[in-house]
Design a protein around this motif. Structure first.
Motif, PDB file in Angstrom:
ATOM      1  N   ALA A   1       0.830  -1.215   0.000  1.00 59.28           N
ATOM      2  CA  ALA A   1       0.000   0.000   0.000  1.00 59.28           C
ATOM      3  C   ALA A   1       0.855   1.252   0.000  1.00 59.28           C
ATOM      4  O   ALA A   1       0.463   2.280  -0.559  1.00 59.28           O
ATOM      5  N   GLU A   2       2.024   1.175   0.591  1.00 55.80           N
ATOM      6  CA  GLU A   2       2.922   2.321   0.637  1.00 55.80           C
ATOM      7  C   GLU A   2       3.422   2.718  -0.750  1.00 55.80           C
ATOM      8  O   GLU A   2       3.914   3.828  -0.946  1.00 55.80           O
ATOM      9  N   ASN A   3       3.290   1.826  -1.717  1.00 60.21           N
ATOM     10  CA  ASN A   3       3.767   2.104  -3.075  1.00 60.21           C
ATOM     11  C   ASN A   3       2.646   2.400  -4.074  1.00 60.21           C
ATOM     12  O   ASN A   3       2.894   2.486  -5.276  1.00 60.21           O
ATOM     13  N   LEU A   4       1.417   2.560  -3.585  1.00 61.21           N
ATOM     14  CA  LEU A   4       0.340   2.952  -4.492  1.00 61.21           C
ATOM     15  C   LEU A   4       0.621   4.357  -5.028  1.00 61.21           C
ATOM     16  O   LEU A   4       1.110   5.214  -4.288  1.00 61.21           O
TER      17      LEU A   4
ATOM     18  N   PRO B   1      13.931  -1.253  -3.880  1.00 56.90           N
ATOM     19  CA  PRO B   1      12.562  -1.763  -3.721  1.00 56.90           C
ATOM     20  C   PRO B   1      11.714  -1.424  -4.942  1.00 56.90           C
ATOM     21  O   PRO B   1      11.931  -0.425  -5.607  1.00 56.90           O
ATOM     22  N   SER B   2      10.766  -2.261  -5.227  1.00 55.41           N
ATOM     23  CA  SER B   2       9.870  -2.064  -6.359  1.00 55.41           C
ATOM     24  C   SER B   2       8.437  -2.015  -5.849  1.00 55.41           C
ATOM     25  O   SER B   2       8.089  -2.742  -4.930  1.00 55.41           O
ATOM     26  N   PRO B   3       7.573  -1.169  -6.439  1.00 58.58           N
ATOM     27  CA  PRO B   3       6.182  -1.165  -6.004  1.00 58.58           C
ATOM     28  C   PRO B   3       5.477  -2.474  -6.340  1.00 58.58           C
ATOM     29  O   PRO B   3       4.488  -2.818  -5.741  1.00 58.58           O
ATOM     30  N   TRP B   4       5.983  -3.216  -7.330  1.00 56.86           N
ATOM     31  CA  TRP B   4       5.408  -4.509  -7.686  1.00 56.86           C
ATOM     32  C   TRP B   4       6.194  -5.566  -6.924  1.00 56.86           C
ATOM     33  O   TRP B   4       7.182  -6.096  -7.396  1.00 56.86           O
TER      34      TRP B   4
ATOM     35  N   SER C   1       4.527  -3.759   4.504  1.00 57.84           N
ATOM     36  CA  SER C   1       5.461  -4.606   3.762  1.00 57.84           C
ATOM     37  C   SER C   1       6.088  -3.767   2.663  1.00 57.84           C
ATOM     38  O   SER C   1       5.696  -3.837   1.507  1.00 57.84           O
ATOM     39  N   THR C   2       7.046  -2.932   3.027  1.00 56.78           N
ATOM     40  CA  THR C   2       7.586  -1.986   2.059  1.00 56.78           C
ATOM     41  C   THR C   2       8.830  -2.488   1.338  1.00 56.78           C
ATOM     42  O   THR C   2       9.252  -1.904   0.363  1.00 56.78           O
TER      43      THR C   2
ATOM     44  N   ASP D   1      -7.393   7.778  -5.413  1.00 59.15           N
ATOM     45  CA  ASP D   1      -8.294   6.638  -5.238  1.00 59.15           C
ATOM     46  C   ASP D   1      -7.682   5.317  -5.689  1.00 59.15           C
ATOM     47  O   ASP D   1      -8.378   4.301  -5.750  1.00 59.15           O
ATOM     48  N   ALA D   2      -6.399   5.308  -6.033  1.00 62.64           N
ATOM     49  CA  ALA D   2      -5.757   4.095  -6.558  1.00 62.64           C
ATOM     50  C   ALA D   2      -5.846   2.956  -5.547  1.00 62.64           C
ATOM     51  O   ALA D   2      -5.615   3.136  -4.355  1.00 62.64           O
ATOM     52  N   ASP D   3      -6.182   1.784  -6.042  1.00 62.31           N
ATOM     53  CA  ASP D   3      -6.215   0.573  -5.220  1.00 62.31           C
ATOM     54  C   ASP D   3      -6.047  -0.637  -6.136  1.00 62.31           C
ATOM     55  O   ASP D   3      -5.619  -0.492  -7.279  1.00 62.31           O
TER      56      ASP D   3
END
Length: 113
Positions: free
Chosen positions: A66-69, A100-103, A91-92, A76-78
């Motif tokens: 969620a920290e990388n949305l 680190p990667s958002p995916w 879980s960053t 409103d991204a989810d």
């Protein structure tokens, strides 16, 4: 021990990303988020578009932090926008070396009871 919260779950029976990226996702159910999901070992989330697909058996469940949305782009991204199955808070970091990667690249092993 680090505490990780499951924020959202998504099970999508439809492939919604087809064609050109600029076209965005195709029409589908208004909300594919679910309160719970059954995951079968070697098959993935029951009811998901990739369930029991041979090409996805080693990566059937996708996770995102969620920290990388991209909230700065879309507040409103989810999971409906990222098309991942599990949204986690707390879980960053991603396993392995490199930035680190958002995916989040994580292997989740499921076993029968």
């Amino acid at each position: 021990m680090t505490e990780v919260e499951v924020v959202q779950l998504l099970v999508s029976p439809a492939h919604r990303l087809a064609g050109r990226p600029a076209d965005g996702p195709s029409a589908g159910p208004a909300d594919e988020r679910v309160p719970r999901v059954d995951v079968r070992a070697g098959l993935g989330p029951v009811g998901d578009r990739y369930y029991a697909r041979p090409a996805h058996r080693n990566a059937a469940v996708t996770l995102m932090s969620a920290e990388n949305l991209p909230l700065d782009i879309n507040p409103d991204a989810d999971l409906r926008h990222t098309r991942r199955n599990v949204l986690l808070r707390g879980s960053t970091s991603t396993p392995g070396s490199g930035p680190p990667s958002p995916w989040t690249a994580v292997v989740v092993r499921c076993s029968s009871p």
